[in-house]
Design a protein around this motif. Structure first.
Motif, short mmCIF file in Angstrom:
data_model
loop_
_atom_site.label_atom_id
_atom_site.label_comp_id
_atom_site.label_asym_id
_atom_site.label_seq_id
_atom_site.Cartn_x
_atom_site.Cartn_y
_atom_site.Cartn_z
N LEU A 274 0.83 -1.19 0.00
CA LEU A 274 0.00 0.00 0.00
C LEU A 274 0.87 1.26 0.00
CD1 LEU A 274 -3.07 0.55 0.12
CD2 LEU A 274 -2.77 0.91 2.55
N ALA A 275 1.97 1.22 0.75
CA ALA A 275 2.91 2.35 0.77
C ALA A 275 3.49 2.57 -0.63
CB ALA A 275 4.03 2.10 1.77
N LYS A 276 3.82 1.50 -1.32
CA LYS A 276 4.35 1.62 -2.69
C LYS A 276 3.30 2.20 -3.62
CE LYS A 276 7.54 -2.25 -2.30
NZ LYS A 276 7.80 -3.63 -2.70
N GLU A 277 2.06 1.80 -3.42
CA GLU A 277 0.98 2.32 -4.25
C GLU A 277 0.80 3.83 -4.02
OE1 GLU A 277 -3.60 0.98 -5.28
OE2 GLU A 277 -2.45 -0.16 -3.82
N LEU A 278 0.84 4.24 -2.76
CA LEU A 278 0.72 5.67 -2.45
C LEU A 278 1.93 6.43 -2.97
CD1 LEU A 278 -0.87 7.95 -1.18
CD2 LEU A 278 0.25 7.40 1.01
N ARG A 279 3.09 5.83 -2.89
CA ARG A 279 4.30 6.47 -3.43
C ARG A 279 4.15 6.71 -4.92
NH1 ARG A 279 8.48 4.45 -6.35
NH2 ARG A 279 10.26 5.83 -6.45
N ALA A 280 3.63 5.72 -5.64
CA ALA A 280 3.43 5.88 -7.09
C ALA A 280 2.47 7.03 -7.39
CB ALA A 280 2.92 4.58 -7.70
N VAL A 281 1.41 7.12 -6.61
CA VAL A 281 0.43 8.19 -6.78
C VAL A 281 1.09 9.54 -6.51
CG1 VAL A 281 -1.63 9.22 -5.74
CG2 VAL A 281 -1.60 6.78 -6.28
N ALA A 282 1.78 9.65 -5.39
CA ALA A 282 2.38 10.92 -5.01
C ALA A 282 3.50 11.34 -5.95
CB ALA A 282 2.91 10.83 -3.57
N SER A 283 4.31 10.39 -6.39
CA SER A 283 5.44 10.75 -7.25
C SER A 283 5.00 11.08 -8.67
CB SER A 283 6.50 9.65 -7.25
OG SER A 283 5.96 8.44 -7.75
N ALA A 284 3.79 10.70 -9.05
CA ALA A 284 3.28 11.02 -10.39
C ALA A 284 2.69 12.43 -10.47
CB ALA A 284 2.23 9.99 -10.80
N LEU A 285 2.53 13.08 -9.34
CA LEU A 285 1.96 14.43 -9.35
C LEU A 285 2.94 15.41 -9.98
CD1 LEU A 285 0.40 14.76 -5.79
CD2 LEU A 285 -0.82 14.63 -7.96
N PRO A 286 2.45 16.26 -10.88
CA PRO A 286 3.33 17.30 -11.41
C PRO A 286 3.60 18.36 -10.35
CG PRO A 286 1.10 17.60 -12.22
CD PRO A 286 1.12 16.31 -11.44
N GLU A 287 4.70 19.04 -10.47
CA GLU A 287 5.05 20.05 -9.47
C GLU A 287 3.98 21.13 -9.37
OE1 GLU A 287 9.03 22.42 -8.33
OE2 GLU A 287 9.17 20.36 -9.04
N SER A 288 3.30 21.39 -10.47
CA SER A 288 2.24 22.41 -10.46
C SER A 288 1.09 22.02 -9.52
CB SER A 288 1.71 22.63 -11.88
OG SER A 288 1.14 21.43 -12.38
N ALA A 289 0.97 20.74 -9.21
CA ALA A 289 -0.10 20.28 -8.32
C ALA A 289 0.08 20.81 -6.91
CB ALA A 289 -0.15 18.75 -8.29
N TYR A 290 1.29 21.21 -6.55
CA TYR A 290 1.56 21.68 -5.20
C TYR A 290 1.17 23.14 -4.98
CZ TYR A 290 4.38 17.45 -5.04
OH TYR A 290 4.79 16.15 -5.09
N ALA A 291 0.83 23.84 -6.04
CA ALA A 291 0.56 25.28 -5.95
C ALA A 291 -0.54 25.63 -4.96
CB ALA A 291 0.23 25.83 -7.33
#
Length: 148
Positions: free
Chosen positions: A103-120
């Motif tokens: 599950l941690a790996k799955e969440l990591r994949a989700v989080a690492s796929a976010l573009p930097e613009s998503a953090y705005a």
């Protein structure tokens, strides 16, 4: 055992002991968390999951439900702002992720796929907290959650 087998049960059933009724002078948050422990898992809404995850309640049961939602919508607005459930979930203690490594790996994949613009639109330091989680999952060393 699959979490799907537990969707008709409550946290009070799955995570003993059952909690007593909150004290008469309990805060709204305390009353809410106590009430959420009596809701069937399948009926927990995103805002409910964010509350439970943020409060560290029955994380082995609620974190998988949160990740399931985040896979479909990483920046889900659970209650406060887009990405609030993601931010709460990446801050789950490492001891929980040790129990749920896939599950941690799955969440990591989700989080690492976010573009930097998503953090705005996320709160300040959210990007750093998400990056810390991604790095921990990649390296396998526990994340250091800063204390406020």
């Amino acid at each position: 055992m699959s979490l799907l087998l537990h969707l008709d049960r409550t946290l009070d059933e799955l995570d003993p002991p059952r909690w007593p009724e909150p004290a008469a002078d309990a805060t709204r948050l305390v009353r809410t968390v106590h009430a959420l422990r009596r809701v069937r898992l399948r009926d927990l809404r995103p805002a409910d999951l964010r509350t439970l995850v943020s409060q560290g309640v029955a994380l082995p049961y609620v974190a998988p439900l949160a990740v399931r939602l985040l896979v479909d919508d990483p920046l889900l607005d659970a209650y406060f702002y887009p990405g609030d459930l993601l931010l709460a979930t990446v801050n789950v203690p490492a001891t929980v992720w040790d129990l749920l490594p896939e599950l941690a790996k799955e969440l990591r994949a989700v989080a690492s796929a976010l573009p930097e613009s998503a953090y705005a639109d996320l709160p300040r330091d959210a990007g750093r907290e998400i990056a810390r989680f991604v790095s921990w999952c990649r390296l396998g060393s526990p994340p250091v959650v800063p204390r406020s």
